[in-house]
Write a protein that holds these residues in place. Structure first.
Motif, PDB file in Angstrom:
ATOM      1  N   ALA A  11       0.766  -1.266  -0.064  1.00 17.57           N
ATOM      2  CA  ALA A  11       0.007  -0.031  -0.065  1.00 17.57           C
ATOM      3  C   ALA A  11       0.978   1.254  -0.166  1.00 17.57           C
ATOM      4  O   ALA A  11       1.017   2.087   1.023  1.00 17.57           O
ATOM      5  CB  ALA A  11      -0.785   0.145   1.120  1.00 17.57           C
ATOM      6  N   GLU A  25      -5.710   4.841  -0.177  1.00 14.26           N
ATOM      7  CA  GLU A  25      -5.362   3.500   0.581  1.00 14.26           C
ATOM      8  C   GLU A  25      -4.042   3.304   0.452  1.00 14.26           C
ATOM      9  O   GLU A  25      -3.596   2.270   0.729  1.00 14.26           O
ATOM     10  CB  GLU A  25      -6.345   2.451  -0.021  1.00 14.26           C
ATOM     11  CG  GLU A  25      -7.623   2.352   0.540  1.00 14.26           C
ATOM     12  CD  GLU A  25      -8.566   1.604  -0.308  1.00 14.26           C
ATOM     13  OE1 GLU A  25      -8.265   0.933  -1.039  1.00 14.26           O
ATOM     14  OE2 GLU A  25      -9.831   1.663   0.408  1.00 14.26           O
ATOM     15  N   ARG A  26      -3.023   4.331   0.172  1.00 14.68           N
ATOM     16  CA  ARG A  26      -1.747   3.987  -0.115  1.00 14.68           C
ATOM     17  C   ARG A  26      -1.076   5.083   0.718  1.00 14.68           C
ATOM     18  O   ARG A  26      -1.159   6.239   0.708  1.00 14.68           O
ATOM     19  CB  ARG A  26      -1.328   4.051  -1.487  1.00 14.68           C
ATOM     20  CG  ARG A  26      -2.154   2.836  -2.203  1.00 14.68           C
ATOM     21  CD  ARG A  26      -1.271   2.646  -3.841  1.00 14.68           C
ATOM     22  NE  ARG A  26      -1.830   3.440  -4.758  1.00 14.68           N
ATOM     23  CZ  ARG A  26      -1.223   3.506  -5.624  1.00 14.68           C
ATOM     24  NH1 ARG A  26      -0.008   3.085  -5.744  1.00 14.68           N
ATOM     25  NH2 ARG A  26      -1.566   4.521  -6.699  1.00 14.68           N
ATOM     26  N   ARG A  27       0.080   4.786   1.194  1.00 12.90           N
ATOM     27  CA  ARG A  27       0.985   5.658   1.822  1.00 12.90           C
ATOM     28  C   ARG A  27       1.790   6.346   0.501  1.00 12.90           C
ATOM     29  O   ARG A  27       2.435   5.815  -0.150  1.00 12.90           O
ATOM     30  CB  ARG A  27       1.959   5.184   2.801  1.00 12.90           C
ATOM     31  CG  ARG A  27       2.657   6.188   3.621  1.00 12.90           C
ATOM     32  CD  ARG A  27       3.452   5.494   5.040  1.00 12.90           C
ATOM     33  NE  ARG A  27       2.437   4.762   5.401  1.00 12.90           N
ATOM     34  CZ  ARG A  27       2.720   3.814   6.410  1.00 12.90           C
ATOM     35  NH1 ARG A  27       4.131   3.782   6.695  1.00 12.90           N
ATOM     36  NH2 ARG A  27       1.888   3.142   7.243  1.00 12.90           N
ATOM     37  N   GLU A  83      -1.854   7.187   4.584  1.00 18.45           N
ATOM     38  CA  GLU A  83      -3.207   6.756   3.740  1.00 18.45           C
ATOM     39  C   GLU A  83      -4.197   7.833   4.111  1.00 18.45           C
ATOM     40  O   GLU A  83      -4.729   7.771   5.377  1.00 18.45           O
ATOM     41  CB  GLU A  83      -3.603   5.241   3.927  1.00 18.45           C
ATOM     42  CG  GLU A  83      -2.596   4.007   4.506  1.00 18.45           C
ATOM     43  CD  GLU A  83      -1.338   4.144   5.157  1.00 18.45           C
ATOM     44  OE1 GLU A  83      -1.014   5.381   5.734  1.00 18.45           O
ATOM     45  OE2 GLU A  83      -0.553   3.266   4.754  1.00 18.45           O
TER      46      GLU A  83
END
Ligand code: AMP
Ligand code: MG
Length: 403
Positions: free
Chosen positions: A271, A338-340, A381
């Protein structure tokens, strides 16, 4: 999708410290020490002078100004057997052993520098300007432990312990595969649709920067067979890094080829942005990193996953990851649901504060966006970071000084 920390933990689970070899001290810079080192003698070996000046007894100069006869001269490296008698002085140089009977050194600046008789201008506390025996290290003390990276300071300690050879972690070999039908080698002229293989040289440089041995194995065409054959050959090396071919495209064969060879996929997607498709796989006793094709994605995922693994393989025990600092953003960084996000930034120091300026292009395909980047600003996120926000930044190089 797998969180970055969990992916990093899985990488570490697959990697152990590798073999040890002996190298000459001169060649140990940047290697990882793999033995503990003990001081062989006291350092300093005896009380010695911290200044050029005069060895005296503190009580003889208590009523300064005083004039004392100079009864000897003690250069460094030539200890005297003479005893300093009460009411006298000896001229002494920095590093020379303090004679018996003396308890204080008066630096030359506080005297008239006389050769036969010296006039001392002021009283000093007993012990002034004397470096005590063993105050730096004592014979038998452990002065270095295994697991540390060897820098110039460690080299000085090793030299002092008489180590002309040092036990260090062997440098792992790292095969580098560049997958892609569109790729041509450096120096070739691209036909329409072709691009130069820049990931190969980029990853080789990153591997060397960490201290491992890069083995660039060139371009792998986008067929299942070619990809299988390439990995089969690559696992002669201790580690394998491939770039490209890990997404869901019709010609992305990396994961499939590894599985056909019997590899165990440890993860496939993380992610993070850039770089979501990252494969960690174990093929027999080798660890394989399938990094994304986009140059910036492979750059970022190398720093987050591969560099710490290579350091661990060389036996490093602390500081496996690049340090994280806090810095103030000079412009906003957009997050992702939903991702860093790891945004390339240029970190500068000004008036004791760190500032992070995002590179104008954050496209994962833009080579130029790596050029002045010395940090990765982290946005969690689902969050955004405005200009002025205080954010964590992974430091990839020393911050530059603001003009
Ligand atoms: P892929 O992950 O194979 O779909 O590649 C993603 C993007 O990265 C595509 O635009 C590729 O052309 C580019 N790319 C893949 N491999 C390399 C490479 N070795 N050097 C430069 N760009 C690459
Ligand atoms: Mg590709």
């Amino acid at each position: 999708m797998l969180q970055v920390e969990e992916a990093q933990a899985r990488v570490m689970d697959e990697v152990a410290a590798g073999a040890v070899e002996s190298v000459p001290l001169d060649e140990s810079l940047g290697r990882v020490l793999r033995e503990s080192v003990t001081a062989t003698h006291d350092l300093p070996a005896a009380d010695n002078s911290a200044m050029d000046g005069y060895a005296v007894r503190a009580e003889d100069i208590a009523s300064a100004p005083v004039t004392l006869p100079v009864i000897a001269d003690i250069p460094a490296g030539h200890p005297t057997k003479l005893r300093l008698e009460p009411g006298s002085a000896m001229r002494i140089m920095t590093g020379a052993f303090v004679p018996d009977g003396a308890d204080t050194v008066v630096q030359v600046e506080l005297t008239d520098a006389g050769l036969e008789r010296v006039t001392i201008a002021q009283a000093l506390p007993r012990g002034a300007s004397i470096r005590r025996r063993a105050e730096d290290m004592r014979a038998g003390d452990v002065v270095l432990r295994g697991g540390v990276a060897i820098g110039p300071a460690e080299i000085a300690i090793l030299a002092s312990a008489g180590r002309s050879r040092v036990q260090v972690g062997r440098r792992p070999t790292v095969a580098i595969l560049s997958t892609g039908d569109e790729l041509i080698e450096v120096g070739e002229t691209p036909s329409p649709g072709q691009i130069v293989n820049t990931n190969g040289p980029l990853l080789a440089a990153l591997v060397r920067e960490v201290g491992a041995i890069a083995r660039p194995l060139g371009i792998v065409r986008d067929t299942r067979e070619a990809t299988i054959a390439a990995f089969e050959a690559a696992i002669e090396s201790d580690f394998v890094i491939s770039s490209g071919g890990v997404s869901v495209g019709a010609y992305d064969f990396v994961k499939e080829a590894l599985e056909a060879l019997g590899a165990e996929t440890k993860f496939w997607r993380v992610a993070m942005k850039p770089g979501k498709p990252v494969v960690l796989s174990r093929l027999r006793d080798r660890v394989v990193f399938g990094l994304p094709g986009n140059p910036v994605s492979s750059f970022v995922s190398f720093h987050l996953f591969v560099a710490p693994a290579l350091r661990k393989a060389m036996g490093q025990e602390a500081r496996l990851y690049a340090p994280t600092v806090r810095a103030r953003l000079t412009a906003a960084v957009r997050g992702a649901a939903e991702r860093r996000v790891y945004a390339r930034v240029q970190v500068t120091a000004r008036d004791g504060e760190l500032f992070a300026t995002p590179l104008t292009s954050q496209s994962s395909g833009a080579l130029t966006s790596m050029l002045t980047a010395n940090g990765l600003a982290v946005v969690r996120e689902g969050e955004h970071a405005d200009a002025g926000a205080d954010v964590p930044v992974i430091l990839l190089a020393v911050p530059t000084l603001a003009p």
